[in-house]
Write a protein that holds these residues in place. Structure first.
Motif, PDB file in Angstrom:
ATOM      1  N   GLU A   1      10.137   8.113  -0.461  1.00 18.26           N
ATOM      2  CA  GLU A   1       9.278   9.161   0.098  1.00 18.26           C
ATOM      3  C   GLU A   1       7.894   8.600   0.413  1.00 18.26           C
ATOM      4  O   GLU A   1       7.400   7.709  -0.274  1.00 18.26           O
ATOM      5  CB  GLU A   1       9.148  10.319  -0.900  1.00 18.26           C
ATOM      6  N   GLY A   2       7.297   9.137   1.452  1.00 14.54           N
ATOM      7  CA  GLY A   2       5.917   8.799   1.747  1.00 14.54           C
ATOM      8  C   GLY A   2       5.703   7.443   2.386  1.00 14.54           C
ATOM      9  O   GLY A   2       4.612   6.889   2.307  1.00 14.54           O
ATOM     10  N   VAL A   3       6.733   6.873   3.019  1.00 15.89           N
ATOM     11  CA  VAL A   3       6.556   5.605   3.738  1.00 15.89           C
ATOM     12  C   VAL A   3       5.701   5.886   4.969  1.00 15.89           C
ATOM     13  O   VAL A   3       6.026   6.753   5.773  1.00 15.89           O
ATOM     14  CB  VAL A   3       7.916   5.015   4.154  1.00 15.89           C
ATOM     15  N   SER A   4       4.617   5.153   5.115  1.00 18.95           N
ATOM     16  CA  SER A   4       3.652   5.483   6.164  1.00 18.95           C
ATOM     17  C   SER A   4       3.332   4.295   7.052  1.00 18.95           C
ATOM     18  O   SER A   4       3.174   3.169   6.559  1.00 18.95           O
ATOM     19  CB  SER A   4       2.352   5.984   5.525  1.00 18.95           C
ATOM     20  N   PRO A   5       3.223   4.506   8.374  1.00 14.25           N
ATOM     21  CA  PRO A   5       2.731   3.452   9.263  1.00 14.25           C
ATOM     22  C   PRO A   5       1.376   2.949   8.778  1.00 14.25           C
ATOM     23  O   PRO A   5       0.541   3.727   8.308  1.00 14.25           O
ATOM     24  CB  PRO A   5       2.608   4.160  10.618  1.00 14.25           C
ATOM     25  N   GLY A   6       1.178   1.633   8.903  1.00 13.16           N
ATOM     26  CA  GLY A   6      -0.075   1.032   8.460  1.00 13.16           C
ATOM     27  C   GLY A   6       0.022   0.368   7.110  1.00 13.16           C
ATOM     28  O   GLY A   6      -0.811  -0.474   6.764  1.00 13.16           O
ATOM     29  N   GLN A   7       1.036   0.746   6.316  1.00 13.08           N
ATOM     30  CA  GLN A   7       1.241   0.103   5.029  1.00 13.08           C
ATOM     31  C   GLN A   7       2.068  -1.167   5.216  1.00 13.08           C
ATOM     32  O   GLN A   7       2.671  -1.388   6.257  1.00 13.08           O
ATOM     33  CB  GLN A   7       1.948   1.055   4.056  1.00 13.08           C
TER      34      GLN A   7
ATOM     35  N   CYS B   1       5.199  -3.787   4.175  1.00 13.02           N
ATOM     36  CA  CYS B   1       6.538  -3.865   3.598  1.00 13.02           C
ATOM     37  C   CYS B   1       6.726  -5.320   3.196  1.00 13.02           C
ATOM     38  O   CYS B   1       6.777  -6.210   4.052  1.00 13.02           O
ATOM     39  CB  CYS B   1       7.588  -3.446   4.626  1.00 13.02           C
ATOM     40  N   VAL B   2       6.773  -5.570   1.896  1.00 13.04           N
ATOM     41  CA  VAL B   2       6.767  -6.938   1.377  1.00 13.04           C
ATOM     42  C   VAL B   2       8.162  -7.307   0.887  1.00 13.04           C
ATOM     43  O   VAL B   2       8.831  -6.512   0.221  1.00 13.04           O
ATOM     44  CB  VAL B   2       5.721  -7.094   0.254  1.00 13.04           C
TER      45      VAL B   2
ATOM     46  N   LYS C   1       8.904  -3.957  -1.321  1.00 10.37           N
ATOM     47  CA  LYS C   1       7.905  -2.974  -1.738  1.00 10.37           C
ATOM     48  C   LYS C   1       7.324  -2.353  -0.484  1.00 10.37           C
ATOM     49  O   LYS C   1       6.877  -3.063   0.415  1.00 10.37           O
ATOM     50  CB  LYS C   1       6.761  -3.644  -2.507  1.00 10.37           C
ATOM     51  N   VAL C   2       7.321  -1.024  -0.410  1.00 11.58           N
ATOM     52  CA  VAL C   2       6.677  -0.348   0.714  1.00 11.58           C
ATOM     53  C   VAL C   2       5.369   0.302   0.266  1.00 11.58           C
ATOM     54  O   VAL C   2       4.702   0.972   1.046  1.00 11.58           O
ATOM     55  CB  VAL C   2       7.603   0.719   1.341  1.00 11.58           C
ATOM     56  N   ARG C   3       4.998   0.066  -0.974  1.00 12.66           N
ATOM     57  CA  ARG C   3       3.752   0.576  -1.534  1.00 12.66           C
ATOM     58  C   ARG C   3       3.393  -0.300  -2.722  1.00 12.66           C
ATOM     59  O   ARG C   3       4.267  -0.718  -3.488  1.00 12.66           O
ATOM     60  CB  ARG C   3       3.926   2.032  -1.969  1.00 12.66           C
ATOM     61  N   SER C   4       2.110  -0.583  -2.893  1.00 12.06           N
ATOM     62  CA  SER C   4       1.703  -1.551  -3.922  1.00 12.06           C
ATOM     63  C   SER C   4       2.033  -1.084  -5.325  1.00 12.06           C
ATOM     64  O   SER C   4       2.260  -1.895  -6.224  1.00 12.06           O
ATOM     65  CB  SER C   4       0.198  -1.823  -3.819  1.00 12.06           C
ATOM     66  N   THR C   5       2.081   0.231  -5.540  1.00  8.04           N
ATOM     67  CA  THR C   5       2.255   0.765  -6.896  1.00  8.04           C
ATOM     68  C   THR C   5       3.713   0.936  -7.306  1.00  8.04           C
ATOM     69  O   THR C   5       3.988   1.353  -8.427  1.00  8.04           O
ATOM     70  CB  THR C   5       1.550   2.122  -7.009  1.00  8.04           C
ATOM     71  N   ARG C   6       4.644   0.623  -6.408  1.00 12.84           N
ATOM     72  CA  ARG C   6       6.064   0.809  -6.733  1.00 12.84           C
ATOM     73  C   ARG C   6       6.753  -0.536  -6.932  1.00 12.84           C
ATOM     74  O   ARG C   6       6.419  -1.512  -6.259  1.00 12.84           O
ATOM     75  CB  ARG C   6       6.770   1.591  -5.614  1.00 12.84           C
ATOM     76  N   PRO C   7       7.724  -0.613  -7.827  1.00 19.92           N
ATOM     77  CA  PRO C   7       8.450  -1.877  -8.004  1.00 19.92           C
ATOM     78  C   PRO C   7       9.337  -2.152  -6.803  1.00 19.92           C
ATOM     79  O   PRO C   7       9.683  -1.236  -6.046  1.00 19.92           O
ATOM     80  CB  PRO C   7       9.290  -1.625  -9.267  1.00 19.92           C
TER      81      PRO C   7
ATOM     82  N   PRO D   1      -3.927   2.435   6.533  1.00 26.77           N
ATOM     83  CA  PRO D   1      -4.129   0.980   6.474  1.00 26.77           C
ATOM     84  C   PRO D   1      -4.411   0.468   5.067  1.00 26.77           C
ATOM     85  O   PRO D   1      -4.793   1.230   4.172  1.00 26.77           O
ATOM     86  CB  PRO D   1      -5.349   0.766   7.382  1.00 26.77           C
ATOM     87  N   VAL D   2      -4.194  -0.833   4.894  1.00 24.35           N
ATOM     88  CA  VAL D   2      -4.465  -1.498   3.614  1.00 24.35           C
ATOM     89  C   VAL D   2      -5.459  -2.636   3.899  1.00 24.35           C
ATOM     90  O   VAL D   2      -5.056  -3.783   4.101  1.00 24.35           O
ATOM     91  CB  VAL D   2      -3.166  -2.061   2.987  1.00 24.35           C
ATOM     92  N   PRO D   3      -6.750  -2.335   3.935  1.00 24.59           N
ATOM     93  CA  PRO D   3      -7.730  -3.337   4.371  1.00 24.59           C
ATOM     94  C   PRO D   3      -7.828  -4.568   3.480  1.00 24.59           C
ATOM     95  O   PRO D   3      -8.228  -5.632   3.947  1.00 24.59           O
ATOM     96  CB  PRO D   3      -9.047  -2.558   4.387  1.00 24.59           C
ATOM     97  N   CYS D   4      -7.460  -4.443   2.207  1.00 23.75           N
ATOM     98  CA  CYS D   4      -7.534  -5.605   1.303  1.00 23.75           C
ATOM     99  C   CYS D   4      -6.604  -6.729   1.776  1.00 23.75           C
ATOM    100  O   CYS D   4      -6.914  -7.911   1.608  1.00 23.75           O
ATOM    101  CB  CYS D   4      -7.184  -5.203  -0.122  1.00 23.75           C
TER     102      CYS D   4
END
Length: 380
Positions: free
Chosen positions: A353-359, A361-362, A324-330, A114-117
């Protein structure tokens, strides 16, 4: 002024004199929101500072490096005193626990990341606090987030910050159109954090050189598992570490200690090729590991979509976007397909790689800075 003449817009885009425009500023106690409050106060706006106490005040006092801790409440109050505007501290501990912390614990126990922020912005700051701002007769609410609100032909649009290194669009994708009408982000156009600190020094703010918060506010030192164990006693039940064929390679002390894509700390040495966590099976308490290529994901199912495009979401049959599927990736090229009123399938043109449920997708426009919203990745 003639009756048929509309008053000129002030710097916040509102048709009112500055002195008659009330702005509630969400003050975390950090340099960003402090600069926003000071800037608007100096311009002559009717500023009201509000700081949220999100968890136990005694525990918060001892925790550094997180937003909304006890020292931050003190710092926000000092800034308000320096700049001469009222400041209120609101006890949101119960709301925060119900809306953010409990879901964080349950999602983690279900094998998600999860991404609580994001949930805090969505359910606490941009919902409950925003309603409080309206109760205070505010004309708008301003925050220190690095994101831009721009007026388009169909109303306000969400855009990435001018400083890509500070952009917070990933954490604000769930901002709704209605919220966007009321919100303002005065720092989104700045080119660097140095400009923000220079403004803080200009206003003589005591927080000018205060370090940025790093951790999730209720997770000290990034140790998620210890927090989950406190919130959900007995959550760390042991189980097996298995390969993709089900062969047992070792044991673990609880699924909550692992995340998708993890390589270190598996405790299964002696193998020729490195292995990664590719799946967490909560029901069988199994941590499934495999080669790096097993982490590669092309199709990403998304739910709870918040759509900020101009056309109705249901009409988005197939659309080229960036995601974006992760905050740190462009952002990466993708195809978006609506599958329901608030569900979608995202096809990554280059598997990640590393796409995870709970994150999250923007969604972004392919060329430009506009944010089209996004949704939550689920297991499908």
């Amino acid at each position: 002024m003639p009756l048929d003449q509309t008053p000129p817009l002030n710097s916040l885009g509102l048709p009112k004199p500055v002195a008659e425009t009330r702005v509630v500023v969400a003050m975390s106690g950090g340099v960003d929101s402090s600069v926003v409050a000071a800037m608007l106060a100096e311009e002559g706006y009717d500023v009201v500072g509000v700081t949220l106490q999100l968890y136990d005040h005694g525990a918060a006092l001892a925790k550094k490096g997180a937003c909304c801790a006890g020292i931050d409440i003190h710092d926000a109050r000092r800034v308000a005193e320096e700049m001469g505007f009222p400041h209120y501290v609101l006890d949101y501990e119960n709301i925060f626990r119900d809306a953010v912390i409990d879901e964080f614990a349950d999602s983690y126990l279900a094998g998600a990341t999860p991404v609580p922020c994001i949930r805090c912005n969505e359910r606490v700051k941009f919902k409950d606090l925003l309603e409080t701002a309206k109760d205070l007769d505010a004309d708008c609410m301003a925050t220190g987030h690095y994101i831009q609100r721009k007026m388009g032909p169909n109303g306000p649009e969400l855009h990435c910050a001018a400083d890509a290194a500070r952009d917070q669009s990933y954490f604000l994708f769930s901002t709704t159109r209605e919220q966007l009408d009321f919100l303002r982000f005065p720092l989104g156009h700045l080119k660097s954090k140095d400009e923000t600190r220079a403004l803080a020094a200009k206003y003589g703010l005591p927080v000018a050189m205060k370090p940025d918060s790093q951790d999730i506010c209720f997770v000290p030192d990034g140790n998620y598992a210890s927090v989950i164990e406190k919130l959900r006693p007995g959550a760390a039940e042991p189980g097996d570490i298995v390969d993709m064929d089900g062969n047992v390679l070792g044991s673990h002390g609880g699924v909550i200690h692992y995340t998708i894509g993890q390589r270190r700390g598996l405790g299964i040495g002696g193998l020729s090729d490195p292995l990664y966590v590719v799946k967490l099976d909560v029901d069988t308490r199994r941590v499934i590991v495999g080669p790096k290529e097993a982490l590669s994901t092309r199709i990403v199912p998304v739910k709870e979509v918040n759509w900020l495009g101009d056309e109705p979401f249901e009409s988005v049959a197939t659309r080229e976007i960036s995601v974006k599927v992760r905050s740190t990736r462009p952002p990466q090229p993708a195809i978006l397909r609506a599958t329901g009123p608030d569900t979608a399938e995202v096809e990554l043109l280059t598997p990640e790689e590393g796409v995870s449920p709970g994150q999250a997708c923007v969604f972004y426009e392919t060329e430009g800075t506009r944010v089209f919203g996004g949704g939550w990745i689920h297991a499908g």
